[in-house]
Write a protein that holds these residues in place. Structure first.
Motif, PDB file in Angstrom:
ATOM      1  N   ILE A  42       8.291  10.400 -18.179  1.00 24.08           N
ATOM      2  CA  ILE A  42       6.940  10.991 -17.990  1.00 24.08           C
ATOM      3  C   ILE A  42       7.129  11.599 -16.324  1.00 24.08           C
ATOM      4  N   ALA A  43       7.896  11.174 -15.804  1.00 26.00           N
ATOM      5  CA  ALA A  43       8.457  11.968 -14.337  1.00 26.00           C
ATOM      6  C   ALA A  43       8.726  13.434 -14.669  1.00 26.00           C
ATOM      7  N   LEU A  44       9.655  13.629 -15.626  1.00 25.75           N
ATOM      8  CA  LEU A  44       9.850  14.883 -15.935  1.00 25.75           C
ATOM      9  C   LEU A  44       8.902  15.771 -16.244  1.00 25.75           C
ATOM     10  N   ILE A  45       7.804  15.281 -17.167  1.00 23.89           N
ATOM     11  CA  ILE A  45       6.718  15.776 -17.673  1.00 23.89           C
ATOM     12  C   ILE A  45       5.798  16.195 -16.605  1.00 23.89           C
ATOM     13  N   ARG A  46       5.709  15.113 -15.568  1.00 26.13           N
ATOM     14  CA  ARG A  46       4.813  15.605 -14.428  1.00 26.13           C
ATOM     15  C   ARG A  46       5.391  16.505 -13.857  1.00 26.13           C
ATOM     16  N   ALA A  47       6.683  16.586 -13.460  1.00 26.65           N
ATOM     17  CA  ALA A  47       7.213  17.819 -12.677  1.00 26.65           C
ATOM     18  C   ALA A  47       6.869  19.128 -13.444  1.00 26.65           C
ATOM     19  N   GLU A  48       7.223  19.143 -14.689  1.00 23.35           N
ATOM     20  CA  GLU A  48       6.860  20.326 -15.340  1.00 23.35           C
ATOM     21  C   GLU A  48       5.650  20.967 -15.502  1.00 23.35           C
ATOM     22  N   VAL A  49       4.654  19.988 -15.399  1.00 26.00           N
ATOM     23  CA  VAL A  49       3.355  20.422 -15.433  1.00 26.00           C
ATOM     24  C   VAL A  49       2.744  21.095 -14.236  1.00 26.00           C
ATOM     25  N   GLU A  50       3.475  20.227 -13.388  1.00 27.98           N
ATOM     26  CA  GLU A  50       3.065  20.720 -11.995  1.00 27.98           C
ATOM     27  C   GLU A  50       3.599  22.260 -11.630  1.00 27.98           C
ATOM     28  N   ALA A  51       4.697  22.408 -11.984  1.00 27.37           N
ATOM     29  CA  ALA A  51       5.420  23.563 -11.712  1.00 27.37           C
ATOM     30  C   ALA A  51       4.964  24.813 -13.118  1.00 27.37           C
ATOM     31  N   SER A  52       3.955  24.424 -13.763  1.00 23.25           N
ATOM     32  CA  SER A  52       3.818  25.428 -14.917  1.00 23.25           C
ATOM     33  C   SER A  52       2.877  26.315 -14.443  1.00 23.25           C
TER      34      SER A  52
END
Length: 278
Positions: free
Chosen positions: A164-174
């Protein structure tokens, strides 16, 4: 990359439950063990991966744009049964090289999520292969390196926290909207978390309640928290399934899910690990 570099990454990966630093810090990484095409010896290599539909993961044989395919690719073509370590589970998988339109769509998703893949393709005249790894169901899951119930529970929970931390970072950078690969990442998280909770609801929780009747209030609370988390997962699925999924709305959904999930995991660990240790 030099073999000693790979060996250091492998050691760090296994020691830190899938987390590494250096050039792979914050990246999606797994350990892929293949059988040598000629030697028959087992070789383990750290490779990047992408979640895919139906529980598969994809690995890309880029070799950083080198003129030849990496050795691990030749190995799995010769011997498609491989072993995957993702920091939580170790499992055997069937490797399938994607062809035609399926390969093109998968590689396009990879490029959309990280243009480094396009740079690698531009460096070489070979078509960089994309390989699907599908887990082979063979008995209960093998939780990497754990021999106690408490250790198994903690490692699984830490894997969920990491994802979930990986996905949060990916969404934030998207940027303003979500790409196709990021949508798949979110949906894979939803499916994995729901499967985990279903297994607890149907297996572990009833077993504990039967063996330790005094834990009935704890089991009831955990089951109720599963319902709350399932509702948040449904909301996240709806958000990312919109034709023009909004990154800000997705990030808000992920944050709500992360907060509820962390509170749930912490309570479950506090209640169950002392019980397991007994």
């Amino acid at each position: 990359m030099p073999d000693d570099f790979h060996q250091n990454v492998i050691k760090e990966f296994r020691a830190n439950r899938g987390k590494v630093g250096g050039p792979f810090e914050g990246a999606r990484l797994l350990l892929l063990t293949t059988t040598g095409a000629r030697s028959g010896a087992r070789h383990t290599t750290p490779v990047g991966y992408l979640p895919d539909d139906d529980g598969r993961v994809l690995v890309i044989a880029s070799a950083a744009g080198a003129p030849r395919h990496p050795a691990w690719y030749h190995n799995l073509v010769a011997h498609p049964r491989v072993t995957v370590e993702n920091g939580t589970f170790t499992y055997d998988a069937e490797a399938v090289v994607l062809r035609g339109d399926e390969r093109e769509r998968a590689f396009a998703r990879a490029v959309e999520s990280d243009d480094g893949w396009a740079e690698y393709q531009a460096r070489t005249t070979r078509v960089i292969p994309v390989v699907s790894l599908l887990a082979i169901e063979d008995g209960p899951p093998n939780v990497s390196g754990e021999t106690t119930f408490g250790g198994v529970l903690t490692r699984i929970h830490d894997g969920l926290r990491r994802e979930i931390a990986l996905i949060r970072a990916e969404v934030e950078a998207s940027g303003a909207s979500l790409g196709a690969q990021l949508r798949i990442n979110c949906l894979a998280l939803c499916a994995g978390l729901r499967n985990h909770h279903t297994g607890e609801d149907q297996g572990m929780f009833p077993m504990i309640a039967q063996q330790y009747p005094e834990t009935a209030p704890v089991m009831a609370r955990l089951a109720e928290e599963h319902k709350k988390i399932d509702a948040l997962l449904a909301e996240l699925r709806r958000t990312v399934s919109e034709p023009a999924a909004d990154a800000r709305a997705t990030l808000a959904d992920v944050d709500r899910l992360a907060a509820e999930l962390e509170a749930h995991l912490a309570y479950e660990e506090a209640q169950l690990i002392p019980l397991f240790d007994r």
